[in-house]
Design an enzyme around this catalytic site. Structure first.
Site, PDB file in Angstrom:
ATOM      1  N   ARG A  20       0.827  -1.215   0.000  1.00 34.47           N
ATOM      2  CA  ARG A  20       0.000   0.000   0.000  1.00 34.47           C
ATOM      3  C   ARG A  20       0.856   1.259   0.000  1.00 34.47           C
ATOM      4  NH1 ARG A  20      -3.551  -0.729   5.077  1.00 34.47           N
ATOM      5  NH2 ARG A  20      -1.568  -1.581   5.726  1.00 34.47           N
ATOM      6  N   ASN A  38      -6.097  -2.809   1.915  1.00 26.85           N
ATOM      7  CA  ASN A  38      -6.069  -4.252   2.080  1.00 26.85           C
ATOM      8  C   ASN A  38      -7.490  -4.777   2.216  1.00 26.85           C
ATOM      9  OD1 ASN A  38      -3.285  -4.436   2.047  1.00 26.85           O
ATOM     10  ND2 ASN A  38      -3.071  -4.567   4.263  1.00 26.85           N
TER      11      ASN A  38
END
Length: 91
Positions: A20, A38
């Site tokens: 990320r 996520n």
């Protein structure tokens, strides 16, 4: 203006490897707007929008991700851009 949107999922070893944060840095470098987060099923979800060349570059980058990732699949589909400003990591 040639603004496009892509939404989709990246699977493989993509959680716990800085995916990320690396996506955030790459998006900011390219000037792409959207978000990354996520999913509980182990995938990473992304929403990208911006100019076609930059979004395409980020979509291509997602097929590899950061060095510690092992991407099995990056499945992205066109979507209608929402006019987002900036790029963020969603929790």
């Amino acid at each position: 203006m040639n603004r496009i949107g892509l939404h989709g999922f990246v699977s493989g070893k993509v959680q716990g490897v800085g995916f990320r944060e690396a996506t955030l840095r790459e998006a900011e470098r390219l000037g792409v707007q959207g978000w990354v987060r996520n999913r509980e099923d182990g995938r990473v979800e992304v929403w990208l929008e911006g100019q076609k060349p930059e979004v395409a570059r980020l979509a291509d980058w997602l097929t590899q991700g950061p060095p510690a990732a092992e991407v099995e699949e990056a499945r992205l589909a066109p979507c209608q851009p929402e006019g987002m400003a900036g790029f963020g990591v969603r929790r």
